[in-house]
Design a protein around this motif. Sequence first.
Motif, mmCIF file in Angstrom:
data_model
loop_
_atom_site.group_PDB
_atom_site.id
_atom_site.type_symbol
_atom_site.label_atom_id
_atom_site.label_comp_id
_atom_site.label_asym_id
_atom_site.label_seq_id
_atom_site.Cartn_x
_atom_site.Cartn_y
_atom_site.Cartn_z
ATOM 1 N N PHE A 1 0.808 -1.018 -0.065
ATOM 2 C CA PHE A 1 0.063 0.064 0.123
ATOM 3 C C PHE A 1 0.851 1.364 -0.135
ATOM 4 O O PHE A 1 1.690 1.346 0.978
ATOM 5 N N TRP A 2 0.775 2.016 -0.816
ATOM 6 C CA TRP A 2 1.277 3.112 -1.060
ATOM 7 C C TRP A 2 0.956 4.616 -0.511
ATOM 8 O O TRP A 2 -0.459 4.734 -0.543
ATOM 9 N N LEU A 3 1.528 5.296 0.341
ATOM 10 C CA LEU A 3 0.901 6.541 0.925
ATOM 11 C C LEU A 3 1.045 7.762 0.188
ATOM 12 O O LEU A 3 1.902 8.009 -0.557
ATOM 13 N N PHE A 4 -0.200 8.526 0.034
ATOM 14 C CA PHE A 4 -0.293 9.763 -0.807
ATOM 15 C C PHE A 4 -0.858 10.633 0.025
ATOM 16 O O PHE A 4 -1.534 10.499 1.016
ATOM 17 N N LEU A 5 -0.801 12.098 -0.244
ATOM 18 C CA LEU A 5 -1.390 13.374 0.400
ATOM 19 C C LEU A 5 -2.363 13.958 -0.679
ATOM 20 O O LEU A 5 -1.662 14.725 -1.447
ATOM 21 N N ILE B 1 4.034 13.574 9.580
ATOM 22 C CA ILE B 1 5.205 14.812 9.125
ATOM 23 C C ILE B 1 5.296 14.057 7.571
ATOM 24 O O ILE B 1 5.613 12.956 7.435
ATOM 25 N N ALA B 2 5.366 15.049 6.703
ATOM 26 C CA ALA B 2 5.775 14.779 5.395
ATOM 27 C C ALA B 2 6.609 15.500 4.810
ATOM 28 O O ALA B 2 6.944 16.815 5.201
ATOM 29 N N TYR B 3 7.995 14.869 4.357
ATOM 30 C CA TYR B 3 9.225 15.626 3.619
ATOM 31 C C TYR B 3 9.075 16.029 2.307
ATOM 32 O O TYR B 3 8.333 15.282 1.695
ATOM 33 N N GLY B 4 9.781 16.973 1.983
ATOM 34 C CA GLY B 4 9.802 17.374 0.738
ATOM 35 C C GLY B 4 8.757 18.372 0.030
ATOM 36 O O GLY B 4 8.457 18.688 -0.854
ATOM 37 N N LEU B 5 7.693 18.501 1.373
ATOM 38 C CA LEU B 5 6.841 19.597 1.018
ATOM 39 C C LEU B 5 6.872 20.610 2.280
ATOM 40 O O LEU B 5 7.400 20.427 3.255
ATOM 41 N N SER B 6 5.785 21.640 2.198
ATOM 42 C CA SER B 6 5.837 22.668 3.189
ATOM 43 C C SER B 6 4.391 22.802 3.305
ATOM 44 O O SER B 6 3.581 23.381 2.391
ATOM 45 N N TYR C 1 -1.429 20.191 5.845
ATOM 46 C CA TYR C 1 -1.067 20.225 4.604
ATOM 47 C C TYR C 1 -2.578 19.712 3.667
ATOM 48 O O TYR C 1 -3.022 20.209 2.817
ATOM 49 N N CYS C 2 -3.248 18.556 4.191
ATOM 50 C CA CYS C 2 -4.462 18.036 3.770
ATOM 51 C C CYS C 2 -5.712 18.566 4.203
ATOM 52 O O CYS C 2 -6.829 18.070 3.853
ATOM 53 N N GLN C 3 -5.563 19.542 5.177
ATOM 54 C CA GLN C 3 -6.964 19.971 5.622
ATOM 55 C C GLN C 3 -7.832 20.587 4.654
ATOM 56 O O GLN C 3 -8.985 20.358 4.972
ATOM 57 N N ALA C 4 -7.616 21.297 3.641
ATOM 58 C CA ALA C 4 -8.616 21.718 2.808
ATOM 59 C C ALA C 4 -9.118 20.670 2.144
ATOM 60 O O ALA C 4 -10.473 20.575 1.929
ATOM 61 N N TYR C 5 -8.610 19.757 1.790
ATOM 62 C CA TYR C 5 -9.223 18.411 1.195
ATOM 63 C C TYR C 5 -10.011 17.826 2.055
ATOM 64 O O TYR C 5 -11.149 17.516 1.642
ATOM 65 N N GLN C 6 -9.706 17.531 3.265
ATOM 66 C CA GLN C 6 -10.406 16.930 4.265
ATOM 67 C C GLN C 6 -11.786 17.799 4.371
ATOM 68 O O GLN C 6 -12.976 17.215 4.394
ATOM 69 N N VAL C 7 -11.836 19.173 4.522
ATOM 70 C CA VAL C 7 -12.922 20.091 4.426
ATOM 71 C C VAL C 7 -13.941 19.779 3.257
ATOM 72 O O VAL C 7 -15.048 19.796 3.498
ATOM 73 N N GLN C 8 -13.166 19.903 2.181
ATOM 74 C CA GLN C 8 -13.924 19.548 0.869
ATOM 75 C C GLN C 8 -14.935 18.466 1.114
ATOM 76 O O GLN C 8 -15.999 18.507 0.597
ATOM 77 N N GLN C 9 -14.184 17.175 1.069
ATOM 78 C CA GLN C 9 -14.720 15.999 1.118
ATOM 79 C C GLN C 9 -15.845 15.887 2.396
ATOM 80 O O GLN C 9 -16.824 15.139 1.921
ATOM 81 N N ALA C 10 -15.305 16.319 3.342
ATOM 82 C CA ALA C 10 -16.369 16.097 4.332
ATOM 83 C C ALA C 10 -17.871 16.959 4.139
ATOM 84 O O ALA C 10 -18.813 16.511 4.198
ATOM 85 N N LYS C 11 -17.687 17.921 3.594
ATOM 86 C CA LYS C 11 -18.637 18.940 3.275
ATOM 87 C C LYS C 11 -19.520 18.199 2.079
ATOM 88 O O LYS C 11 -20.993 18.479 2.045
ATOM 89 N N ARG C 12 -18.777 17.597 1.092
ATOM 90 C CA ARG C 12 -19.478 16.980 -0.189
ATOM 91 C C ARG C 12 -20.341 16.086 0.316
ATOM 92 O O ARG C 12 -21.322 15.819 -0.067
ATOM 93 N N VAL C 13 -20.050 15.345 1.455
ATOM 94 C CA VAL C 13 -20.769 14.146 2.152
ATOM 95 C C VAL C 13 -21.873 14.817 2.920
ATOM 96 O O VAL C 13 -23.129 14.321 2.497
ATOM 97 N N LEU C 14 -21.796 15.818 3.702
ATOM 98 C CA LEU C 14 -22.757 16.283 4.473
ATOM 99 C C LEU C 14 -23.539 17.085 3.925
ATOM 100 O O LEU C 14 -24.926 16.984 3.944
ATOM 101 N N ASP C 15 -23.313 17.824 2.848
ATOM 102 C CA ASP C 15 -24.129 18.608 1.702
ATOM 103 C C ASP C 15 -24.933 17.768 0.996
ATOM 104 O O ASP C 15 -26.154 18.298 0.600
#
Length: 787
Positions: free
Chosen positions: A532-536, A575-580, A604-618
């Motif tokens: 399993f490969w990890l992505f952000l 923590i993710a390296y190579g990103l800021s 780093y991924c918070q905006a995505y979490q918000v986007q998809q959480a609202k997508r489900v709830l909305d």
Amino acid sequence: MNRYLRALLLILAAALPALPAHAAVIVPITRDARMTPNTAQTFTVTVTPEMLQRKLALSFLARLDSQSLIGSTFSMQIKVNGTPVETRCLLNKPPETEMLDGLELDWFGNNRWRVVYSPDYEACNRDDKPACLVGGHAYDFVLNLAGLLKAGGNEISIRHSRGDITNDLLLRDVALVDAPPKVNSVVFEDPSAPLPVIAPIDRSKVAYHLEFLPGGGMQVSVGKLTLTVSSKFSYPNAGWNALGSATPTQEGAWNPVLVNLRGVPQLVASGKSYHVTRTITSLSDHIAISDTIKNLTKTDLYLSFKHMISTTGLSKPEVFVHGLRSHIGQGNDVGGDNPTVLVRSGDDALGLVAEDDVFRAQSAQVATTTPAECGLLDEYFMLEPGATYEVRWSIYPVPNGGYYDFVNAVRRNWGTNFTLPGPFAFAPHPTKKKELKSWLADARIVTLEIPRPEPGVLSHGLAFLKETGEQQRLKDQADRIRAAVPGTKVLQYLHVYITRLDDAVKAYKDAAHLGADGKQLSYPAGNWKPTFWLFLPTTTNAYGREMNKTFDLVLDQLGFDGVYWDELTYSAKDIAYGLSDGHTAIPNKQTQTVQEKVAFTPLYCQAYQVQQAKRVLDAGKILIGNTQPVTETMTKLHFPRFIEAWNPIKLRNAHLYTPLGISSPDKVHSELDIVPSIRSHLQNGGLWYHYYVLDKVQLTHPTAAAHLFPFTPIELHAGYLIGQERILTAKSGLFGWGDKSKVRVFVYTPDGLPVKDFNAPQREIKGMTYTELRLPQGGIGIIERVK
């Protein structure tokens, strides 16, 4: 037993070091044994028919060879004649233990026994180190072998089951002994004791006094307790600028000045590298602190800061670090799910909590005795050139109260007392042909498991988009569940951070979650396959856009009632390296400067979490997440999120948001274990969600879980929860809401059966109605408001 064999055994027993006082040696097995990782020793023990008439137990001492005390781990498996020896066999101590720093641990979990790291068989039983165990018994095990032994030869296998550590497993004084009485961990109530009157208490306004000290410190008085709060901010080349600390500042330009801006106190201080403007707002139940920090340099600025309560002069104060009570005033933890410390002395307490996104996500909590203090710190904070950021935190005075009163105050101000639906459970995979109706008797919301197109192959992440056959099987399973119990809401499992597809590594290289070595993180193939490969995912990268399609598939095309989002906050590493993310850096501790800019994955991924959480709830669908929010932004999104309560003490990580914990499959083996599991959650301030293995647990009747939900929290406490709809309790008392509510009462015995016609008389106290509840020992009660 003939006299010659008895004499031989007595001689062998005399050669062994002394066993625990309760253990009379019947068959000595070995004085010492050593097992390297992933190896086992098997002992052949002959038991006569005469011995078999006795109650026999296996007794020994165990430790992981270590130069110092560094904790413990599940690392020992024991089998007798091929049958595992599990937690029910433990006789000489309760199934749980506690370290002096407050961490509670299970002796058995993950099908293994816990063993302490130690240099000898004494150090962990002392009372001078955080890793020592309360009450001792760190090394000795006495395990009931009733039903496991046979007349003649018996094989006892003890295995060092951890191949990922280097420490050897050492045993001493291994023997068969007379089984002692079982030690019970349940503390029984006195059935004739006066009952406490329990109802919500309005603490929205509390009395306290705030005084400003020379040098920028603060002194807070609450009840009979007066404590000072100070702050420190690092600056480049290993110096510290202080506000109110006795430690002299090392930067000559630092000069804190207190001013009054339209009635609001402000503290202004500048160094060569940054400027701090502190605004202090006294509110009805807490003090809000805002530190606006501006980088005055043209380079990235690393800045560590700490806010500390001095405990000097207090006699044995209670100190809570991240919700964990320390027995020795020392402890440390990290994480934004419960970014708090609290010190209590006498009847009164004072707490600190991190508030804003960055400080919460990066927050660490600490208590020390030298110096005597406890507080919050951030060791990752960074500002880009010329940037400004507002760090916010709060001071909570708690008169005549303790940890849960502090928690309830924070919850009220954070707005986290919203309605929690349930019960919730994990449904069986479609390949398991089980009758669903009785198993779903308690469930109102279920989630299907990880997509699995074939045994051992899990379709995590983007792989699910390609598995059309598995998609149909899951849809069919949802239909069967709804048909079995009409009205059941069926969710589908999703995980956004891991993907099974190898070709995704090249296709989404910019979204790879890299470790410190620059390589993409992964979960290596094990019981599943392949890797399993990890992505952000983000709202702007291609991986995030492709992952959005899994939500569309589940909600729109397959028609599920919602999503179960596993490891919502982050997976594997935070923590993710190579990103800021613009606010996080690994520091050079020698110079207090930026060594490497990195990304905190929850930020780093918070905006995505918000986007998809609202997508489900909305869409009007149900969203349930695993892990608690660690930022203010995610806390303001309201939906159920649980923690994996393998040990109920982990519920402290859920105290500030949704106090939900899934039960541990290691502890729920049958219907008989459900009420004890619910009870242990209540004793740790939490609600219970199902999590047990269908093959092991078949429900024959509705359980207490059917009466736990819906639940809208008002107050959390150790042993009972007060909600708008119901009060859930593991302790006796006179319970009410401080009004004239009418109720109905459900009481369950420890074996999970309802008590019919339970006598719970109504009492009137000061014109308000209360329910007198004297619970059966080990039972639980539910007082449900009747509309």
